[in-house]
Motif scaffolding. Structure first.
Motif, short mmCIF file in Angstrom:
data_model
loop_
_atom_site.label_atom_id
_atom_site.label_comp_id
_atom_site.label_asym_id
_atom_site.label_seq_id
_atom_site.Cartn_x
_atom_site.Cartn_y
_atom_site.Cartn_z
N TYR A 234 -7.31 4.46 -3.55
CA TYR A 234 -7.84 3.30 -2.86
C TYR A 234 -8.94 2.64 -3.69
CZ TYR A 234 -5.72 4.51 1.69
OH TYR A 234 -4.86 4.77 2.72
N TYR B 84 -11.61 -1.11 -3.47
CA TYR B 84 -12.10 -2.11 -2.54
C TYR B 84 -13.03 -3.09 -3.26
CZ TYR B 84 -11.30 2.11 0.29
OH TYR B 84 -10.78 3.26 0.83
N TYR C 149 -16.19 -5.65 -2.05
CA TYR C 149 -17.08 -6.07 -0.98
C TYR C 149 -18.02 -7.16 -1.53
CZ TYR C 149 -16.09 -1.61 1.42
OH TYR C 149 -15.50 -0.55 2.06
N TYR D 33 -8.68 -5.16 -0.48
CA TYR D 33 -8.59 -3.77 -0.87
C TYR D 33 -7.19 -3.45 -1.36
CZ TYR D 33 -6.44 -2.96 3.73
OH TYR D 33 -5.63 -3.00 4.84
N PHE E 160 -19.63 -5.76 -4.86
CA PHE E 160 -19.50 -4.34 -5.13
C PHE E 160 -18.04 -3.93 -5.07
CE2 PHE E 160 -23.79 -2.89 -5.40
CZ PHE E 160 -24.52 -3.78 -4.62
N SER F 146 -11.85 5.29 -3.43
CA SER F 146 -11.84 6.53 -2.65
C SER F 146 -10.50 7.23 -2.83
CB SER F 146 -12.11 6.24 -1.17
OG SER F 146 -11.03 5.55 -0.58
#
Lengths: 114, 110
Positions: A31, A33, A35, A48, A90, A94
């Motif tokens: 994963y 992402y 932000y 994401y 950012f 994960s």
């Protein structure tokens, strides 16, 4: 291990210009992402990816595009920058843990659009 | 917006005192996490508590979760100047997507 790295650290754009932010992770995470963080609003999810070649929209996707051509890289593009996109961006990654997992964050990119 | 809320927005304490931050959210969750952000840096994961847990400890950190009230608290005991940072709660309902609160700015004075 470098963890999650972001390029560039700072950038100033003029309205209408385009740019790409690069995120790289060396932890073999599935994963990834993107932000944005604005004063007093915490972090909001832009887009994401749950794996190489897949992307999905988050809470605030308008004005951004993403690509995940390689598992370790996640690119965020701004096609025509607007002052409202001034923010700190950012990237995080994960593990594919199913129901839960801590996220590992990069150091951020501070973008100013004038 | 699904964003959680945190209070207080800012907290200033003396070194050695305890710091308590609270977080509320609006939906059902499968876990809640706390992160720390030092000025100008990325977020660092502190602790994760699952929806079926009520309390969790990690070093000087204690987290509680009350799913009936949709709230969580983070307690930092015997605070140090190095604990000065912003603290964010984030909850997850589906998969690995997190929804972050606005954060609490903690200042520990030495």
């Amino acid at each position: 291990n470098a963890g999650v790295t972001q390029t560039p650290k700072f950038r100033v754009l003029k309205t209408g210009q385009s740019m790409t932010l690069l995120c790289a992770q060396d932890m073999n995470h599935e994963y990834m992402y993107w932000y944005r963080q604005d004063p007093g609003m915490g972090l909001r999810l832009i887009h994401y990816s749950v794996g190489e070649g897949t992307t999905a929209k988050g809470e605030v996707p308008d004005g951004y595009n993403v690509s995940r051509l390689k598992k370790q890289n996640f690119l965020l593009g701004l096609e025509s920058a607007a002052p409202s996109q001034t923010s700190v961006y950012f990237c995080a990654s994960s593990y594919l843990t199913g129901r839960m997992g801590e996220q590992y964050f990069g150091p951020g990119t501070r973008l100013t659009v004038t | 917006s699904q964003q959680g809320e945190e209070d207080p927005q800012a907290l200033s304490i003396q070194e050695g005192e305890n710091a308590t931050m609270n977080c509320s959210y609006k939906t059902s969750i499968n876990n809640l996490q706390w992160y720390r952000q030092n000025s100008g840096r990325g977020l660092v994961h502190l602790i994760l508590i699952r929806s079926n847990e009520r309390e969790k400890h990690s070093g000087r950190l204690r987290v509680t979760l009350d799913t009936s009230k949709k709230s969580s608290s983070l307690l930092i005991t015997a605070s140090r100047a190095a604990d000065t940072a912003s603290y964010f709660c984030a909850h997850s309902k589906y998969g690995n997507k997190l929804v972050f609160g606005a954060g609490t700015i903690l200042r520990v004075k030495s």
